[in-house]
Design an enzyme around this catalytic site. Structure first.
Site, PDB file in Angstrom:
ATOM      1  N   GLU A 166       0.876  -1.175   0.000  1.00 46.33           N
ATOM      2  CA  GLU A 166       0.000   0.000   0.000  1.00 46.33           C
ATOM      3  C   GLU A 166       0.913   1.224   0.000  1.00 46.33           C
ATOM      4  O   GLU A 166       1.559   1.526   0.996  1.00 46.33           O
ATOM      5  CB  GLU A 166      -0.891   0.016   1.245  1.00 46.33           C
ATOM      6  CG  GLU A 166      -1.714   1.276   1.404  1.00 46.33           C
ATOM      7  CD  GLU A 166      -2.321   1.424   2.795  1.00 46.33           C
ATOM      8  OE1 GLU A 166      -2.466   2.577   3.268  1.00 46.33           O
ATOM      9  OE2 GLU A 166      -2.631   0.395   3.421  1.00 46.33           O
ATOM     10  N   ARG A 177       1.360  10.235   0.783  1.00 45.07           N
ATOM     11  CA  ARG A 177       1.868  11.235   1.731  1.00 45.07           C
ATOM     12  C   ARG A 177       3.139  11.891   1.201  1.00 45.07           C
ATOM     13  O   ARG A 177       3.739  12.716   1.887  1.00 45.07           O
ATOM     14  CB  ARG A 177       2.129  10.585   3.097  1.00 45.07           C
ATOM     15  CG  ARG A 177       0.858  10.248   3.860  1.00 45.07           C
ATOM     16  CD  ARG A 177       1.163   9.820   5.269  1.00 45.07           C
ATOM     17  NE  ARG A 177       1.647   8.452   5.325  1.00 45.07           N
ATOM     18  CZ  ARG A 177       2.354   7.945   6.325  1.00 45.07           C
ATOM     19  NH1 ARG A 177       2.699   8.715   7.338  1.00 45.07           N
ATOM     20  NH2 ARG A 177       2.737   6.686   6.300  1.00 45.07           N
ATOM     21  N   THR A 220      -3.735   6.485   2.004  1.00 45.90           N
ATOM     22  CA  THR A 220      -3.934   7.907   2.327  1.00 45.90           C
ATOM     23  C   THR A 220      -4.621   8.629   1.168  1.00 45.90           C
ATOM     24  O   THR A 220      -4.246   9.730   0.777  1.00 45.90           O
ATOM     25  CB  THR A 220      -2.606   8.600   2.690  1.00 45.90           C
ATOM     26  OG1 THR A 220      -1.798   7.722   3.483  1.00 45.90           O
ATOM     27  CG2 THR A 220      -2.871   9.854   3.514  1.00 45.90           C
ATOM     28  N   LYS A 234     -10.965  -0.635   6.943  1.00 48.12           N
ATOM     29  CA  LYS A 234      -9.668  -0.442   7.592  1.00 48.12           C
ATOM     30  C   LYS A 234      -9.902   0.025   9.027  1.00 48.12           C
ATOM     31  O   LYS A 234     -10.562   1.043   9.242  1.00 48.12           O
ATOM     32  CB  LYS A 234      -8.862   0.599   6.822  1.00 48.12           C
ATOM     33  CG  LYS A 234      -7.539   0.982   7.490  1.00 48.12           C
ATOM     34  CD  LYS A 234      -6.815   2.031   6.665  1.00 48.12           C
ATOM     35  CE  LYS A 234      -5.525   2.476   7.350  1.00 48.12           C
ATOM     36  NZ  LYS A 234      -4.765   3.450   6.534  1.00 48.12           N
TER      37      LYS A 234
END
Length: 321
Positions: free
Chosen positions: A43, A47, A71, A131
Site C-alpha cells: 500500500e 503522503r 492515504t 480499515k
C-alpha cells in the site's frame, strides 16, 4: 483480479506493508526486496509527491505484485492512483465520494473506521472490508473482538501501532482480514538502500504471522501392543499416557501411533494462527498439500492438513491453535 480475489489474496498472505517512499527511482528495488521477502503486495501512501510514480514503476516492473494506494482522501486522488496502476484504494477515514467512485469503477476500497457508527455507515454503503485505524489507539484487538458481535459480516485491515511485538495478536483475531504496518519497509531503510534488510524484515514478518508452535512429535509403531510397550518406557520418565482410538499421547507432547501412519518414522505437528494462511505459506516454500488429510471445522473451513513432503523421515501437519 476481482475484488473478492484481491481480498482473498490479502487474507491468505495476512500482511500488507504500508509504504511511504520519497524517491520514486527506488520503487523497483523496493518491490524486488519485498517480493524476495515473501510479500508481493504494498500500500503506497499518498503522503509524498513520489507516490503516484512509485506505483507506476512498481506495477510496470513487477506486474505480479498487488500494489494499491493509501492515504487517499478524495476521488480525484483515487483516479490518479488507479491510472498509475493501483489495484486497490485505502483511506484513513470514510469519504462517501471516494467509496462511490471506487465502487462505480470496480476498484476494491477500504476506508478507515474506528467506531461502530463509522462501521455502520460503511456497511450501509455495501462494504464488507474496512480499515481499522488507528488500531492500537482505538482499542486494539479487544475492540475488534467487541465489534465482531454487532458486525459479524465485516472483516478488517488493521493499521496503526502494529509491529512484531503485537503482530500475532491481530493475526489470531477472527475478523482481521490482514495486518498492515510499515516496520518492515520504513522510510529510512528505503532512503538508505537497505534492500537486504527490508527483505529480511519482510520474511521475518511473514513467518511470525503464522505463529508456528510445536504441538507434538508422532512415532509410528507396528501394532497397538508395540505402541503400548513404548508408553511404559516413556512412563519411566514420568510421562503420563492417555489413549485415543488411533494412538497414545504421552503428556500431549509425544504421540505413539497404534500402527504405521504418515511419515517414514512418524510425524511432527505444528499449531498455527490461521490454517488457510499456513497453507499459502508452505505452498510458497515449495511444499504440496495432502488434500486427503484435510479435516474441517463446523463452518466447513480446513482446520488440519499435512504436506506431502517429509523432513528427516517425518511427515509434517498443521492445525489451528
Amino acid at each position: 483480479m476481482t475484488e473478492s480475489e484481491i481480498f482473498e489474496f490479502f487474507h491468505n498472505l495476512g500482511i500488507v506493508p504500508v509504504v511511504k517512499i520519497d524517491d520514486a527511482a527506488k520503487a523497483e528495488k523496493l518491490a524486488e526486496a519485498m517480493i524476495k521477502g515473501g510479500i508481493p503486495c504494498a500500500e503506497v501512501t499518498f503522503r509524498t509527491d513520489a507516490a503516484e510514480e512509485a506505483i507506476r514503476r512498481m506495477t510496470t516492473a513487477f506486474p505480479e505484485m498487488i500494489v494499491g494506494a493509501g492515504t487517499v482522501l478524495n476521488k480525484e486522488t483515487a483516479e490518479r492512483a488507479v491510472k498509475a496502476g493501483a489495484k486497490f484504494i485505502v483511506s484513513p477515514g470514510l469519504d462517501e465520494g471516494t467509496v462511490r467512485w471506487c465502487q462505480e469503477n470496480g476498484i476494491p476500497v477500504t476506508p478507515g473506521v474506528s467506531s461502530a457508527s463509522e462501521i455502520q455507515k460503511g456497511v450501509n454503503l455495501g462494504l464488507k472490508v474496512l480499515k481499522f485505524f488507528p488500531a492500537e489507539s482505538s482499542g486494539g484487538v479487544k475492540m475488534l473482538k467487541d465489534l465482531g458481535g454487532p458486525f459479524p459480516q465485516v472483516k478488517f485491515m488493521t493499521t496503526g501501532g502494529i509491529n512484531t511485538a503485537n503482530l500475532e495478536e491481530y493475526a489470531r483475531a477472527k475478523n482481521v482480514l490482514a495486518v498492515g504496518g510499515s516496520w518492515m519497509v520504513k522510510a529510512d531503510l528505503i532512503n538508505e538502500d537497505k534492500w537486504d534488510e527490508i527483505e529480511a524484515l519482510c520474511r521475518e514478518a511473514v513467518t511470525k504471522l503464522q505463529g508456528f508452535e510445536l504441538a507434538h512429535f508422532g512415532i509410528n509403531a507396528k501394532c497397538k501392543d508395540c505402541a503400548e510397550a513404548m508408553t511404559k518406557k516413556f512412563g519411566a520418565f514420568g510421562m503420563i499416557p492417555s489413549a485415543t482410538s488411533k494412538s497414545f499421547f504421552m503428556d500431549k507432547s509425544i504421540e505413539i501411533m497404534n500402527e504405521n501412519g504418515r511419515g517414514t518414522h512418524g510425524h511432527i505437528g505444528y499449531k498455527v494462527n490461521n490454517v488457510q494462511r499456513a497453507m499459502n505459506y508452505v505452498k510458497n516454500l515449495g511444499y504440496t498439500i495432502a488434500e486427503d488429510s484435510y479435516t474441517y471445522d463446523a463452518s466447513g473451513k480446513v482446520k488440519f492438513f499435512y504436506v506431502n513432503e517429509e523432513i528427516g523421515g517425518f511427515a509434517i501437519h498443521f492445525m489451528a491453535k
